[in-house]
Write a protein that holds these residues in place. Sequence first.
Motif, mmCIF file in Angstrom:
data_model
loop_
_atom_site.group_PDB
_atom_site.id
_atom_site.type_symbol
_atom_site.label_atom_id
_atom_site.label_comp_id
_atom_site.label_asym_id
_atom_site.label_seq_id
_atom_site.Cartn_x
_atom_site.Cartn_y
_atom_site.Cartn_z
ATOM 1 N N GLY A 150 -8.760 4.185 12.872
ATOM 2 C CA GLY A 150 -8.586 4.563 14.201
ATOM 3 C C GLY A 150 -9.965 5.015 13.888
ATOM 4 O O GLY A 150 -11.100 5.250 15.625
ATOM 5 N N LEU A 151 -10.673 6.137 13.060
ATOM 6 C CA LEU A 151 -12.631 6.343 13.541
ATOM 7 C C LEU A 151 -13.613 5.040 13.731
ATOM 8 O O LEU A 151 -14.276 5.285 14.660
ATOM 9 C CB LEU A 151 -12.385 7.330 11.913
ATOM 10 N N ARG A 152 -12.839 4.117 12.866
ATOM 11 C CA ARG A 152 -14.028 2.992 13.775
ATOM 12 C C ARG A 152 -13.690 2.591 14.991
ATOM 13 O O ARG A 152 -14.333 2.592 15.612
ATOM 14 C CB ARG A 152 -13.520 1.890 12.519
ATOM 15 N N VAL A 168 -14.432 9.643 4.539
ATOM 16 C CA VAL A 168 -12.444 10.424 4.902
ATOM 17 C C VAL A 168 -12.720 10.657 3.055
ATOM 18 O O VAL A 168 -12.440 9.211 2.249
ATOM 19 C CB VAL A 168 -11.454 9.620 5.182
ATOM 20 N N VAL A 169 -11.998 11.652 2.891
ATOM 21 C CA VAL A 169 -11.340 11.768 1.211
ATOM 22 C C VAL A 169 -9.724 12.035 1.048
ATOM 23 O O VAL A 169 -9.324 13.415 1.120
ATOM 24 C CB VAL A 169 -12.444 13.178 0.792
ATOM 25 N N GLU A 170 -8.838 10.978 0.792
ATOM 26 C CA GLU A 170 -7.985 11.207 0.311
ATOM 27 C C GLU A 170 -7.356 10.543 0.034
ATOM 28 O O GLU A 170 -7.674 9.163 -0.425
ATOM 29 C CB GLU A 170 -7.514 10.895 2.608
ATOM 30 N N ASP A 171 -6.448 11.333 -1.104
ATOM 31 C CA ASP A 171 -5.854 9.734 -2.138
ATOM 32 C C ASP A 171 -4.600 9.560 -2.092
ATOM 33 O O ASP A 171 -4.477 8.136 -2.146
ATOM 34 C CB ASP A 171 -5.710 10.769 -3.244
ATOM 35 N N ASP A 172 -3.905 9.755 -0.939
ATOM 36 C CA ASP A 172 -2.513 8.562 -0.063
ATOM 37 C C ASP A 172 -3.315 7.045 0.561
ATOM 38 O O ASP A 172 -4.305 7.499 1.702
ATOM 39 C CB ASP A 172 -2.655 9.322 1.588
ATOM 40 N N GLN A 173 -3.620 6.157 -0.093
ATOM 41 C CA GLN A 173 -4.593 5.476 0.191
ATOM 42 C C GLN A 173 -4.311 5.181 1.692
ATOM 43 O O GLN A 173 -4.971 4.382 2.590
ATOM 44 C CB GLN A 173 -4.678 3.641 -0.519
ATOM 45 N N GLU A 174 -2.649 4.494 1.828
ATOM 46 C CA GLU A 174 -2.196 4.147 3.000
ATOM 47 C C GLU A 174 -2.532 4.914 4.258
ATOM 48 O O GLU A 174 -3.919 4.762 5.363
ATOM 49 C CB GLU A 174 -1.073 3.977 3.336
ATOM 50 N N MET A 175 -2.567 6.160 4.313
ATOM 51 C CA MET A 175 -3.265 7.227 5.311
ATOM 52 C C MET A 175 -4.651 7.505 5.474
ATOM 53 O O MET A 175 -5.012 7.187 6.538
ATOM 54 C CB MET A 175 -2.560 8.876 4.814
ATOM 55 N N ALA A 176 -5.544 7.413 4.359
ATOM 56 C CA ALA A 176 -6.490 6.956 4.326
ATOM 57 C C ALA A 176 -7.390 5.758 5.265
ATOM 58 O O ALA A 176 -8.326 5.983 6.147
ATOM 59 C CB ALA A 176 -7.405 7.052 2.882
#
Length: 217
Positions: A19-21, A5-13
């Motif tokens: 959820g994926l885990r 997952v590459v996402e700069d919004d740390q809360e969303m990441a």
Amino acid sequence: MRVLVVEDDQEMAQAVAVGLRRAQMAVDVAYDGESGLERALLSDYDVIVLDRDLPGVHGDEICSELITSGCRSRVLMLTAAASAEDLVDGLNLGADDYLAKPFDFPVLVARIGALARRAHPAVPPVVRHGDLVVDTARRKATRAGRPLELAPKEFGVLELLLSAKGRAVSAEELLERVWDEAADPFTSAVKITISRLRAKLGDPPVIETVAKRGYRI
């Protein structure tokens, strides 16, 4: 399956990763384009969930670089823009799928699963080996009609060994595909998981140790 997952919004990441885990995926996270590209090229991910609007190294640039480098990972691009033009642009860059924010999490999980099936030879929803039956969609397994209570990593190892169709799978490959970056490469996690899985599968033995090559069914 293993996902980046590459996402700069740390809360969303972190929310996506958790959820994926819970959906029994091994997940690594990068918070910027530079580290995301580095990890994507270093490890063999089934799917890369890539935010398009990353600061620094833009998601478009990452996607193009992955295609140029011959990366085999499937790319699911996320963006706050939802116009048809944005969708076309994302797919033309080489992304395999495109999902606008905000999104329904079950849809994200389903799309990742669909992309992962395209990243590797297809595995039937229900796999049988003798009296062993594994339902990969419902994450359930039985042997001789007896339900098997398998932990997520045990199920992941069993699924990977079955999908190998008799090929020996090394401990390194199991660690790469079933665990995430938090796993110590020198750990005995694979050996312990194999031992517990064998005990739950019972007799006659299903998993064979192949000297200097790994394990196979």
